[in-house]
Write a protein that holds these residues in place. Structure first.
Motif, PDB file in Angstrom:
ATOM      1  N   ILE A  41       1.696   4.247  -7.121  1.00 49.22           N
ATOM      2  CA  ILE A  41       2.321   4.055  -8.422  1.00 49.22           C
ATOM      3  C   ILE A  41       1.318   3.415  -9.374  1.00 49.22           C
ATOM      4  CG2 ILE A  41       3.292   1.749  -7.984  1.00 49.22           C
ATOM      5  CD1 ILE A  41       5.913   2.997  -9.344  1.00 49.22           C
ATOM      6  N   SER A  42       1.312   3.886 -10.607  1.00 51.25           N
ATOM      7  CA  SER A  42       0.420   3.308 -11.619  1.00 51.25           C
ATOM      8  C   SER A  42       1.174   2.977 -12.899  1.00 51.25           C
ATOM      9  CB  SER A  42      -0.725   4.272 -11.941  1.00 51.25           C
ATOM     10  OG  SER A  42      -0.224   5.474 -12.511  1.00 51.25           O
ATOM     11  N   TYR A  88      -1.698  -1.502  -1.528  1.00 53.45           N
ATOM     12  CA  TYR A  88      -1.454  -1.839  -2.923  1.00 53.45           C
ATOM     13  C   TYR A  88      -1.743  -0.642  -3.828  1.00 53.45           C
ATOM     14  CZ  TYR A  88      -2.234  -4.037  -7.465  1.00 53.45           C
ATOM     15  OH  TYR A  88      -2.193  -4.360  -8.789  1.00 53.45           O
ATOM     16  N   PRO A  89      -0.892  -0.411  -4.845  1.00 52.65           N
ATOM     17  CA  PRO A  89       0.388  -1.049  -5.115  1.00 52.65           C
ATOM     18  C   PRO A  89       1.548  -0.187  -4.625  1.00 52.65           C
ATOM     19  CG  PRO A  89      -0.348   0.113  -7.065  1.00 52.65           C
ATOM     20  CD  PRO A  89      -1.379   0.381  -5.991  1.00 52.65           C
ATOM     21  N   GLY A  90       2.685  -0.797  -4.372  1.00 54.10           N
ATOM     22  CA  GLY A  90       3.864  -0.031  -3.984  1.00 54.10           C
ATOM     23  C   GLY A  90       4.918  -0.912  -3.347  1.00 54.10           C
ATOM     24  N   VAL A 133       6.747  -4.799   1.456  1.00 54.38           N
ATOM     25  CA  VAL A 133       7.323  -4.929   2.792  1.00 54.38           C
ATOM     26  C   VAL A 133       6.254  -5.327   3.801  1.00 54.38           C
ATOM     27  CG1 VAL A 133       8.446  -3.680   4.678  1.00 54.38           C
ATOM     28  CG2 VAL A 133       9.184  -3.308   2.310  1.00 54.38           C
ATOM     29  N   LYS A 134       5.101  -4.661   3.731  1.00 50.36           N
ATOM     30  CA  LYS A 134       4.001  -4.950   4.669  1.00 50.36           C
ATOM     31  C   LYS A 134       3.574  -6.410   4.571  1.00 50.36           C
ATOM     32  CE  LYS A 134      -0.686  -3.396   5.845  1.00 50.36           C
ATOM     33  NZ  LYS A 134      -1.800  -2.477   5.455  1.00 50.36           N
ATOM     34  N   ASN A 135       3.734  -7.008   3.404  1.00 54.20           N
ATOM     35  CA  ASN A 135       3.335  -8.397   3.204  1.00 54.20           C
ATOM     36  C   ASN A 135       4.512  -9.369   3.337  1.00 54.20           C
ATOM     37  OD1 ASN A 135       0.309  -8.757   2.206  1.00 54.20           O
ATOM     38  ND2 ASN A 135       1.060  -6.768   1.498  1.00 54.20           N
ATOM     39  N   ASN A 182       1.429  -6.920  -7.515  1.00 50.70           N
ATOM     40  CA  ASN A 182       0.545  -7.810  -6.760  1.00 50.70           C
ATOM     41  C   ASN A 182       1.127  -9.216  -6.701  1.00 50.70           C
ATOM     42  OD1 ASN A 182       0.152  -8.063  -9.546  1.00 50.70           O
ATOM     43  ND2 ASN A 182      -1.935  -8.825  -9.317  1.00 50.70           N
ATOM     44  N   GLY A 183       2.411  -9.299  -6.451  1.00 50.49           N
ATOM     45  CA  GLY A 183       3.104 -10.583  -6.496  1.00 50.49           C
ATOM     46  C   GLY A 183       2.690 -11.574  -5.434  1.00 50.49           C
TER      47      GLY A 183
END
Length: 916
Positions: free
Chosen positions: A720-721, A752-754, A759-761, A771-772
């Protein structure tokens, strides 16, 4: 008093007809609403049955002043007679004029193409106080501060406790309470809490609009002495946000009225006046939404909620200033405790503090159980994430302290939970707990608006299932009597742009229609005389009037959502004048040469190029604000001429159409590059909006779309952009134009990003930023709806294939077209429509597409099956051509199109994969 249009009594007063067989129909009622202030409420019903192709052909409604009269066929309020119609939602009451406090009992009979029903069982509603003069009481409270109270950046204000005793001389036939308790209230009759609501009432702009709640308390009162008790908290009336809004004029206050009808027909009213007793010397020493609640159990007022309590040392209530002139009934549901969560773990830190992990990011509060000495203070501090050393990370809370304190009375085990606050959190820091706290000493209470969960989605991809659950958790965490942006930091504001499209996806899972209809009222009340609308409503006390198309334009988008998803035309009729006033305000001030030149936010929060950034500084990632605002202006003009037709403003249609045509020409002249077949600087959003809003000339659509796909694949690597604006249209537009495979890759990326990256993080909710986990903590809420965009709407509408057909509001006709990315093998989804539950359950097994479909009674559905020919399709084991009621509609988008009526179907066909 201005009569409000009831947004969807349709489903508040719904009845359901079950077991449909000719001359053998049973009925049931659902919810009985109280306190309606529309003298022409809309009535609706659902017809549930297992037979196929059932369509209503006529109805008859009877409304009476008592169930006994209704049983005798005496419809002394309204008898519609037999009406030839298939309409089963939004039938406007058209009987005898209704009065304040009146009870109305109703039933319906339905005729269908399968026969005549019996009468439904009886449902009822009650009218509220229709005129301001119906209120007999006065606003009461205490217009002063007491010891320990402060007005500051972190204000402290103790709760107000009010009580009133009265004697009922005889048996009570009916008793109804009308109450406005600002900022929040808890109500008790004879020691028992009335209702299951929390944090009531729903917040509004109290300077313009206050809402009352209505309760039937007939069973709570008794002959003889009775006691009414109310606790008033601060809520957003006194304390909207740190540094804003606090003043002595906005101290807690109440307007109250109890209407009692006795068995002999006599009536009396118990009202708020200076005879009530009041104190601030109770256990709730401080409460505000952002900083927390402090409770001193040593100051509990034992027995104060029942008759006979000695309140001689209490003060007499004072008459205080009314917050505004407008009073109306709150028709949306109050918040309630929707789920109880047990913690996952508890860990002791080296400094002696404990960290409790709830296992998920949630919004609500913590209930504790503890044993200790009188005066022991337990501190509970709430946060979303932890530092590397295991302690709380609180930087992203900004100024919100999010801390509750409980001071023990001592002696035995004590249990406590707050009353007038909520927190956004996963982790809790515990200090001052006597002994070693255990998991069983705590419960998390998830609190949001008290509507039903009406939908479910599950598929064969485990990651997408987690993303869906995270999304639903995020959505519900941000339902707080209004849709807010985040539940944890010092903001929690109802930003309009965050919910523009998220509300569509949410509507499949949650029955939130009354909440969003109330929110349209909040937006309307916020409108200035010029037509200007804010970016936040209710307006938060600091200026939110900056002018742009995208955030205020949510006013129109939410109206359209309520129309298409729930069939609610009333909100369009009600809000059309205000919608037009805003659009023409923007036109008059900012339309230059048919380009709308004003934008504030652009494509907010596109994925930045550097992990610590909040906003991208790379111009190739940013979309022209004028392109966004002009595209949206065109889209809203298109929307407005359909709204004009619905609301009877036909004279506006040609004006909107003519202006839209002029804007379309100017837009393409300014932003389209005919040589490169792209818009502006070729960002995904720059090309996406013209495609989604039908701004691209027909011969150029595929070329523009290919430019967008080329960027997504080659530059964005199928990530996503887009920011908030682009992601509201991206997934559906990709799928609509045949690239569900690209939409699928975007949805399930784990780097990143998506959403998969979140979820992975470790995310259990959706972040504010792509990039929260790395961005500057001043803006990285971990529980934010805005980047959901159209993701959930895409899951239900495109992967499952559950959509209302074009021009058929409220799912009266469905268009069911499941889209199947390469590695997805099954989807099961359902949602409750105004006509009943619609379901799509498909699986691919051994080269066969097996599709179980449920179509509600009184609707039809256009089904598009992934088969090469009609001969490849079986329905319940037989060739589909042999099945009565299945109509072949031709081939569409490489699929076989059939139309069916209501019923339960099982289609099996040889799976035909499509070429992109």
């Amino acid at each position: 008093m201005k009569k409000l249009i009831l947004f969807l009594l349709a489903l508040i007063c719904t009845i359901s007809v079950y077991g449909i067989e000719v001359n053998n129909l049973r009925t049931d009622t659902r919810i009985n609403p109280l306190g309606l202030d529309n003298i022409h409420p809309s009535l609706s019903w659902m017809i549930n049955g297992t037979g196929r192709n059932i369509m209503q052909t006529a109805y008859q409604i009877m409304v009476a002043t008592s169930p006994e009269k209704l049983a005798m066929g005496d419809a002394d309020l309204w008898n519609s007679g037999k009406v030839e119609s298939d309409q089963s939602i939004y039938i406007s009451y058209n009987g005898t004029a209704l009065k304040s406090g009146q009870q109305c009992f109703w039933k319906v009979k339905v005729w269908s193409n399968k026969g005549e029903t019996k009468w439904s069982s009886v449902s009822k509603w009650s009218m509220g106080l229709l005129e301001k003069s119906d209120w007999k009481g006065e606003w009461i409270g205490l217009a002063k501060l007491f010891s320990g109270d402060t007005i500051a950046a972190h204000s402290r204000l103790s709760a107000r406790y009010l009580r009133k005793e009265f004697i009922s001389p005889q048996k009570i036939k009916r008793a109804t309470i009308y109450i406005i308790g600002l900022g929040m209230y808890e109500l008790y009759i004879n020691g028992e809490k009335v209702g299951n609501q929390e944090l009531a009432p729903s917040p509004t702009d109290f300077s313009k609009d206050v809402r009352y709640n209505t309760f039937d308390v007939t069973e709570s009162l008794k002959k003889g002495k009775n006691a009414i008790a109310v606790v008033l908290g601060n809520g957003r009336y006194f304390y909207m946000r740190q540094g804003f809004n606090q003043s002595k004029e906005k101290l807690p206050k109440m307007l109250f009225q109890l209407e009692v009808e006795y068995a002999d027909g006599n009536r009396t009213s118990i009202i708020s006046d200076r005879s009530w007793k009041i104190t601030t010397d109770g256990p709730i020493r401080s409460n505000n939404e952002y900083d927390g609640e402090e409770y001193d159990a040593r100051k509990e007022l034992k027995g104060w909620q029942v008759a006979g309590y000695n309140d001689s040392q209490w003060l007499s209530a004072e008459q205080v200033t009314a917050p505004c002139n407008n009073i109306s009934s709150q028709l949306n549901e109050n918040m309630i405790v929707q789920e109880v969560i047990k913690p996952k773990s508890i860990t002791r830190l080296q400094n002696g503090k404990y960290i409790l992990d709830m296992g998920q990011n949630m919004a609500g509060w913590l209930k504790l159980k503890a044993n200790g000495k009188a005066g022991d203070t337990i501190s509970l501090r709430f946060a979303e994430t932890l530092k590397a050393d295991g302690s709380l990370f609180t930087d992203n809370l900004r100024r919100a302290q999010q801390t509750d304190k409980y001071i023990m009375k001592g002696g035995n085990w004590e249990e406590w939970q707050p009353t007038f606050v909520y927190h956004g959190f996963r982790y809790v820091e515990i200090m001052g707990y006597s002994g070693v706290p255990a998991i069983d000493n705590f419960e998390g209470k998830v609190i949001y608006d008290g509507f039903k969960t009406i939908g479910s989605f599950e598929c064969s991809d485990s990651l997408l299932n987690v993303i869906y659950r995270n999304a639903c958790r995020t959505i519900r965490n941000n339902f707080k009597g209004m849709p807010i942006d985040c539940p944890q930091r010092d903001e929690r504001d109802p930003w309009l742009g965050d919910w523009a499209t998220t509300s569509i996806g949410a509507s499949y899972t949650f029955d939130h229609q009354r909440l969003f209809a109330k929110w349209l009222d909040d937006i309307q009340f916020a409108q200035r005389a010029s037509g200007q609308l804010p970016d936040i409503a209710p307006e938060p006390g600091w200026t939110a009037f900056k002018d742009n198309m995208t955030w205020p334009g949510t006013y129109l988008l939410i109206g359209n959502m309520l129309l298409t998803r729930f069939g609610n035309k009333d909100v369009i009729v009600k809000h059309y004048p205000s919608m037009k006033k805003w659009l023409w305000y923007m036109k008059g001030k900012y339309l230059k040469d048919n380009i709308l030149i004003k934008d504030r936010f652009g494509d907010w929060c596109v994925p930045p190029e550097s992990p610590e950034l909040i906003h991208s500084q790379d111009s190739t990632r940013q979309t022209s604000g004028e392109l966004i605002s002009t595209a949206y202006f065109y889209h809203f003009l298109q929307m407005m001429y359909s709204f004009a037709a619905i609301s009877g403003n036909n004279s506006d249609i040609s004006e909107c159409q003519t202006l839209a045509s002029q804007v379309r020409t100017a837009f393409n002249r300014k932003f389209f590059n005919a040589n490169t077949h792209q818009y502006a600087n070729n960002t995904v959003t720059a090309n996406l909006l013209p495609l989604a809003f039908d701004l691209v000339d027909k011969g150029e659509e595929d070329l523009v779309f290919n430019r967008m796909i080329d960027r997504i694949i080659n530059q964005d690597k199928c990530h996503i952009s887009t920011g908030l604006i682009g992601c509201q249209w991206l997934m559906r537009e990709l799928t609509k134009r045949g690239r569900v495979d690209i939409a699928w890759q975007i949805a399930t990326q784990t780097d990143y990003p998506g959403w998969g990256y979140m979820v992975k993080n470790g995310a259990t909710t959706v972040w504010e930023l792509w990039n929260g986990n790395t961005a500057d903590p001043t803006m990285n809420s971990q529980n934010h709806v805005m980047l959901l965009g159209d993701l959930i709407a895409w899951m239900y509408g495109d992967l499952a294939g559950l959509k209302p057909a074009e021009g058929c509001p409220g799912f009266q006709k469905l268009r069911m077209e499941p889209h199947i990315p390469g590695n997805l093998t099954s989807v099961t989804a359902y949602t409750e429509t105004p006509y009943g539950q619609a379901k799509s359950d498909w699986v691919i097994n051994n080269g066969q597409f097996i599709w179980n479909v449920v179509v509600p009674v009184n609707t039809r559905a256009n089904l598009l099956l992934p088969a090469a020919s009609l001969d490849d399709i079986r329905l319940n084991g037989r060739p589909v051509q042999e099945m009565e009621g299945v109509k072949f509609m031709g081939t569409e988008r490489e699929r076989i199109s059939v139309e069916v009526g209501s019923g339960i179907y099982k289609f099996i066909c040889k799976y035909h994969q499509f070429q992109h």
